[in-house]
Design a protein around this motif. Structure first.
Motif, mmCIF file in Angstrom:
data_model
loop_
_atom_site.group_PDB
_atom_site.id
_atom_site.type_symbol
_atom_site.label_atom_id
_atom_site.label_comp_id
_atom_site.label_asym_id
_atom_site.label_seq_id
_atom_site.Cartn_x
_atom_site.Cartn_y
_atom_site.Cartn_z
ATOM 1 N N GLY A 87 1.148 0.780 12.102
ATOM 2 C CA GLY A 87 -0.289 0.524 12.255
ATOM 3 C C GLY A 87 -0.583 -0.548 13.281
ATOM 4 N N GLY A 193 -3.997 1.704 8.022
ATOM 5 C CA GLY A 193 -2.639 1.137 8.011
ATOM 6 C C GLY A 193 -2.012 1.488 6.673
ATOM 7 N N PHE A 209 -3.178 7.705 -2.667
ATOM 8 C CA PHE A 209 -3.121 7.687 -1.202
ATOM 9 C C PHE A 209 -2.686 9.083 -0.771
ATOM 10 C CE2 PHE A 209 -2.330 5.699 2.988
ATOM 11 C CZ PHE A 209 -1.570 6.685 3.591
ATOM 12 N N GLU A 227 8.900 5.978 6.559
ATOM 13 C CA GLU A 227 7.578 5.700 5.977
ATOM 14 C C GLU A 227 7.448 6.363 4.604
ATOM 15 O OE1 GLU A 227 5.256 7.303 9.223
ATOM 16 O OE2 GLU A 227 4.935 5.321 10.099
#
Ligand code: P6P
Length: 285
Positions: A87, A193, A209, A227
């Motif tokens: 981010g 982010g 999320f 990630e």
């Protein structure tokens, strides 16, 4: 493994200093995903690579900012896959960013992840470390030292909804599901982010999320090795769930290429169950 976590703490302090003092401009290069690299991306990657270069248990490194695997120590046990400054484009609007670390033993796939960690660079520097058979451990830096704050546990059901991706490219099923969460009172918490966005849900008791498959990114946007899988582990260790668009655990991912992406959903059990129902995944065997 402790040496790796201590190294991450040192790296966190150095990267935070770089964020607060270095030039924010773009370098003249691109990363492996074809994204423009900020000088801070390159600097953060260099700080991490230099820090692990002398740690003999580290066999190799895979960075979001570089193609391929950097071999360090033949006798090493672990491969560290990391996103040095996720981010990073948010730094120039003064929003929080983060570093993400996946520590693997053997073939680079979800089931070989032995630990993961992330750092949030915001008003404070915070660190979360997850290992097997323990709740994620939350630390906060003060005067350059990390103090243990507590263990992280997700509630069965939360209140926050971080809905990623461009809405015009969502499927009708996903849009109906997300709109339904908001209609039932969920609050939108999305900065763009993933580290602060996922950190907030973990610390504020839960929610969802989502970065789904979209028409412009059918395989999702977030990278599996450095990630998606590291955060999937953290969410599962915190008592939540982390699945892909087929309802499979993200911890079962086996990337064909180090920079492969995956649609991903991280959240409390209640929200993940609701998503499986909305996506009609519960009926599958
Ligand atoms: P979008 C940042 O560029 C990032 O990789 C993640 O940190 C974040 O969750 C995502 O992209 C945001 O993507 O398409 O919602 O702006």
């Amino acid at each position: 493994m402790l040496t790796i976590f201590e190294t991450i703490k040192k790296v966190a302090i150095k990267i935070d200093h770089a964020i607060k003092t270095e030039d924010l401009g773009y370098s003249d290069s691109e990363n492996s995903s074809g994204e423009d690299q900020l000088k801070l991306d390159v600097k953060s990657d260099y700080i991490i690579e230099e820090a692990f270069r002398d740690i003999s248990i580290v066999k190799s490194l895979v960075s979001e900012e570089k193609e391929g695997e950097l071999q360090l120590h033949q006798e090493g046990k672990y491969t560290i896959c990391y996103d040095p400054l996720d981010g990073s484009s948010l730094v120039d609007v003064n929003l929080s960013v983060g570093s993400i670390f996946g520590i693997y033993e053997g073939e680079l796939k979800g089931e070989n992840l032995v630990a993961s960690a992330y750092v949030v660079y915001g008003p404070r520097i915070e660190l979360v470390i997850a290992t097997h058979n323990k709740k994620p451990q939350h630390y906060r830096a003060q005067n350059g030292l990390f103090n243990f704050i507590g263990e992280i546990t997700l509630n069965h059901k939360g209140k926050l909804n971080a809905s990623g991706g461009t809405q015009q490219h969502w499927s009708a099923v996903h849009k109906t599901f997300i709109d339904g969460l908001f209609a039932s009172g969920y609050r939108l918490r999305y900065s763009g982010g993933m580290v602060p966005d996922l950190h907030q849900i973990l610390l504020k008791g839960g929610g969802l999320f989502s970065y789904p498959a979209t028409t412009d990114k059918p395989e999702g946007k977030l990278r599996q090795l450095f990630e998606v899988i590291p955060f999937a582990f953290i969410y599962e260790q915190a008592g939540g769930e982390a699945i892909d668009a087929n309802g499979e655990r993200l911890m079962r991912l086996i990337p064909a290429h180090p920079h492969d992406t995956s649609p991903c959903f991280f959240g409390s059990k209640s929200e993940i169950e609701a998503l499986k129902t909305a996506y009609a995944l519960n009926t599958q065997s």
